[in-house]
Design a protein around this motif. Structure first.
Motif, PDB file in Angstrom:
ATOM      1  N   MET A  55     -61.152  56.473 -61.219  1.00  0.00           N
ATOM      2  CA  MET A  55     -59.773  56.012 -61.390  1.00  0.00           C
ATOM      3  C   MET A  55     -59.713  54.499 -61.147  1.00  0.00           C
ATOM      4  SD  MET A  55     -56.341  57.594 -59.652  1.00  0.00           S
ATOM      5  CE  MET A  55     -56.782  59.205 -60.313  1.00  0.00           C
ATOM      6  N   GLN A  56     -58.847  53.792 -61.904  1.00  0.00           N
ATOM      7  CA  GLN A  56     -58.752  52.358 -61.752  1.00  0.00           C
ATOM      8  C   GLN A  56     -57.380  51.864 -62.201  1.00  0.00           C
ATOM      9  OE1 GLN A  56     -61.744  51.907 -65.217  1.00  0.00           O
ATOM     10  NE2 GLN A  56     -60.722  49.913 -65.143  1.00  0.00           N
ATOM     11  N   PHE A  57     -57.105  50.603 -61.902  1.00  0.00           N
ATOM     12  CA  PHE A  57     -55.867  49.985 -62.360  1.00  0.00           C
ATOM     13  C   PHE A  57     -55.992  49.677 -63.854  1.00  0.00           C
ATOM     14  CE2 PHE A  57     -55.887  49.101 -57.824  1.00  0.00           C
ATOM     15  CZ  PHE A  57     -54.607  49.487 -57.480  1.00  0.00           C
ATOM     16  N   GLU A  58     -54.955  50.010 -64.593  1.00  0.00           N
ATOM     17  CA  GLU A  58     -55.009  49.867 -66.033  1.00  0.00           C
ATOM     18  C   GLU A  58     -54.359  48.557 -66.489  1.00  0.00           C
ATOM     19  OE1 GLU A  58     -53.120  53.314 -67.615  1.00  0.00           O
ATOM     20  OE2 GLU A  58     -54.655  54.704 -66.879  1.00  0.00           O
ATOM     21  N   LYS A  59     -54.770  48.108 -67.674  1.00  0.00           N
ATOM     22  CA  LYS A  59     -54.213  46.879 -68.238  1.00  0.00           C
ATOM     23  C   LYS A  59     -52.713  47.004 -68.461  1.00  0.00           C
ATOM     24  CE  LYS A  59     -58.386  45.194 -70.561  1.00  0.00           C
ATOM     25  NZ  LYS A  59     -58.994  44.798 -71.869  1.00  0.00           N
ATOM     26  N   SER A  60     -52.254  48.223 -68.752  1.00  0.00           N
ATOM     27  CA  SER A  60     -50.817  48.428 -68.993  1.00  0.00           C
ATOM     28  C   SER A  60     -49.992  48.076 -67.761  1.00  0.00           C
ATOM     29  CB  SER A  60     -50.556  49.876 -69.411  1.00  0.00           C
ATOM     30  OG  SER A  60     -50.984  50.786 -68.405  1.00  0.00           O
ATOM     31  N   ALA A  61     -50.544  48.330 -66.574  1.00  0.00           N
ATOM     32  CA  ALA A  61     -49.832  47.990 -65.341  1.00  0.00           C
ATOM     33  C   ALA A  61     -49.707  46.477 -65.203  1.00  0.00           C
ATOM     34  CB  ALA A  61     -50.559  48.573 -64.138  1.00  0.00           C
ATOM     35  N   PHE A  62     -50.791  45.770 -65.495  1.00  0.00           N
ATOM     36  CA  PHE A  62     -50.766  44.311 -65.444  1.00  0.00           C
ATOM     37  C   PHE A  62     -49.792  43.756 -66.480  1.00  0.00           C
ATOM     38  CE2 PHE A  62     -54.016  41.581 -63.216  1.00  0.00           C
ATOM     39  CZ  PHE A  62     -54.084  42.413 -62.112  1.00  0.00           C
ATOM     40  N   LYS A  63     -49.807  44.345 -67.669  1.00  0.00           N
ATOM     41  CA  LYS A  63     -48.931  43.882 -68.741  1.00  0.00           C
ATOM     42  C   LYS A  63     -47.470  44.059 -68.334  1.00  0.00           C
ATOM     43  CE  LYS A  63     -47.955  42.714 -73.102  1.00  0.00           C
ATOM     44  NZ  LYS A  63     -46.541  43.051 -73.239  1.00  0.00           N
ATOM     45  N   PHE A  64     -47.151  45.181 -67.712  1.00  0.00           N
ATOM     46  CA  PHE A  64     -45.784  45.408 -67.272  1.00  0.00           C
ATOM     47  C   PHE A  64     -45.369  44.346 -66.249  1.00  0.00           C
ATOM     48  CE2 PHE A  64     -42.730  47.064 -64.236  1.00  0.00           C
ATOM     49  CZ  PHE A  64     -41.690  47.449 -65.072  1.00  0.00           C
ATOM     50  N   LEU A  65     -46.232  44.060 -65.274  1.00  0.00           N
ATOM     51  CA  LEU A  65     -45.909  43.070 -64.248  1.00  0.00           C
ATOM     52  C   LEU A  65     -45.741  41.681 -64.845  1.00  0.00           C
ATOM     53  CD1 LEU A  65     -48.290  44.212 -61.363  1.00  0.00           C
ATOM     54  CD2 LEU A  65     -45.821  44.557 -61.512  1.00  0.00           C
ATOM     55  N   GLN A  66     -46.579  41.331 -65.810  1.00  0.00           N
ATOM     56  CA  GLN A  66     -46.463  40.040 -66.478  1.00  0.00           C
ATOM     57  C   GLN A  66     -45.148  39.929 -67.243  1.00  0.00           C
ATOM     58  OE1 GLN A  66     -50.146  40.319 -68.646  1.00  0.00           O
ATOM     59  NE2 GLN A  66     -51.263  39.012 -67.212  1.00  0.00           N
ATOM     60  N   ASP A  67     -44.781  41.012 -67.907  1.00  0.00           N
ATOM     61  CA  ASP A  67     -43.513  41.023 -68.639  1.00  0.00           C
ATOM     62  C   ASP A  67     -42.334  40.947 -67.682  1.00  0.00           C
ATOM     63  OD1 ASP A  67     -44.878  41.193 -71.018  1.00  0.00           O
ATOM     64  OD2 ASP A  67     -44.618  43.364 -71.237  1.00  0.00           O
ATOM     65  N   LEU A  68     -42.454  41.617 -66.531  1.00  0.00           N
ATOM     66  CA  LEU A  68     -41.380  41.584 -65.550  1.00  0.00           C
ATOM     67  C   LEU A  68     -41.214  40.179 -64.964  1.00  0.00           C
ATOM     68  CD1 LEU A  68     -39.228  43.008 -63.885  1.00  0.00           C
ATOM     69  CD2 LEU A  68     -41.017  43.728 -62.291  1.00  0.00           C
ATOM     70  N   GLN A  69     -42.312  39.470 -64.779  1.00  0.00           N
ATOM     71  CA  GLN A  69     -42.235  38.097 -64.291  1.00  0.00           C
ATOM     72  C   GLN A  69     -41.419  37.220 -65.235  1.00  0.00           C
ATOM     73  OE1 GLN A  69     -46.483  37.267 -63.794  1.00  0.00           O
ATOM     74  NE2 GLN A  69     -46.190  37.077 -61.590  1.00  0.00           N
ATOM     75  N   LYS A  70     -41.548  37.469 -66.528  1.00  0.00           N
ATOM     76  CA  LYS A  70     -40.839  36.676 -67.541  1.00  0.00           C
ATOM     77  C   LYS A  70     -39.405  37.162 -67.747  1.00  0.00           C
ATOM     78  CE  LYS A  70     -45.164  35.980 -70.095  1.00  0.00           C
ATOM     79  NZ  LYS A  70     -45.903  36.296 -71.351  1.00  0.00           N
ATOM     80  N   ASN A  71     -39.140  38.405 -67.388  1.00  0.00           N
ATOM     81  CA  ASN A  71     -37.828  39.008 -67.644  1.00  0.00           C
ATOM     82  C   ASN A  71     -37.290  39.688 -66.388  1.00  0.00           C
ATOM     83  OD1 ASN A  71     -37.818  38.882 -70.848  1.00  0.00           O
ATOM     84  ND2 ASN A  71     -39.827  39.679 -70.231  1.00  0.00           N
TER      85      ASN A  71
END
Length: 223
Positions: free
Chosen positions: A1-17
């Protein structure tokens, strides 16, 4: 099990919005990612319990309390978790923050209670050699750079000599070990193993502070 790119993408989008309208629209995405993140955090706990005793896991909310903050953005674009050690004899705790560009692992005593901080300082005042040994420990140097993180006073705490040879340690308001990770390291399939190895490197640190906080200056047990 690992952290997925989708989680990072969500956080990056949240930073912008970072606003409620955007978050409401993408709430289903967040809920799905949060569920997967919790599974990863549970695996972290299972790994920790192989070599330590954990009392509880705390997953931090993504919602910010903005009542007394100048920053009125409603969300903290990160996933974070802490693990408290079990019992009166096992002091200290583990922490992990997953945030694009700012992922860090921490452990120790971020804001110790007044009595605990005074006890640690009295031990340092009397003999700081064991604290220095921790800072020079091979594994501690490798993962944490041979220093204690945390806030510190500009001068000596009240009742302590500002010329004391260990004034750098006496000024500390907390004692924590911090390791930073790149985004690539977080997304690596070996990340959870690397976290656990790093947590294990905290053991001498925790052992010393647990011993100090459960005994008096004569080494007599207080618990």
């Amino acid at each position: 099990m690992q952290f997925e790119k989708s989680a990072f993408k969500f956080l990056q989008d949240l930073q912008k919005n970072n606003n409620r309208d955007w978050f409401t629209e993408y709430k289903p995405v967040f809920v799905n990612i949060q569920s997967k993140i919790k599974e990863v955090f549970l695996e972290m706990q299972e790994n920790l319990e192989m070599h330590d005793e954990i009392e509880k896991m705390k997953i931090y909310r993504i919602y910010r309390d903005v009542r007394f903050s100048k920053d009125k953005t409603p969300y903290n674009p990160r996933f974070a978790v802490s693990f408290s050690r079990l019992g009166k004899h096992l002091r200290g705790g583990y922490f992990l923050q997953i945030k694009p560009g700012e992922t860090l692992l921490g452990g120790g005593f971020w804001q110790p209670e007044k009595e605990d901080l005074q006890r640690i300082r009295k031990e340092i005042e009397q003999d700081a050699s064991e604290f220095r040994e921790i800072l020079q420990d091979k594994e501690y140097l490798k993962y944490f750079g041979g220093q204690f993180g945390g806030d510190e006073l500009k001068s000596a705490p009240r009742g302590f000599d500002k010329e004391h040879k260990d004034i750098d340690l006496l000024r500390k308001k907390g004692f924590v070990a911090i390791r930073n990770f790149t985004d690539a390291e977080v997304l690596d399939s070996n990340f959870l193993s690397e976290l656990d190895v790093t947590f294990k490197a905290l053991r001498p640190f925790f052992n010393l502070f647990s011993d100090v906080l459960t005994t008096n200056l004569n080494g007599e047990s207080l618990v």
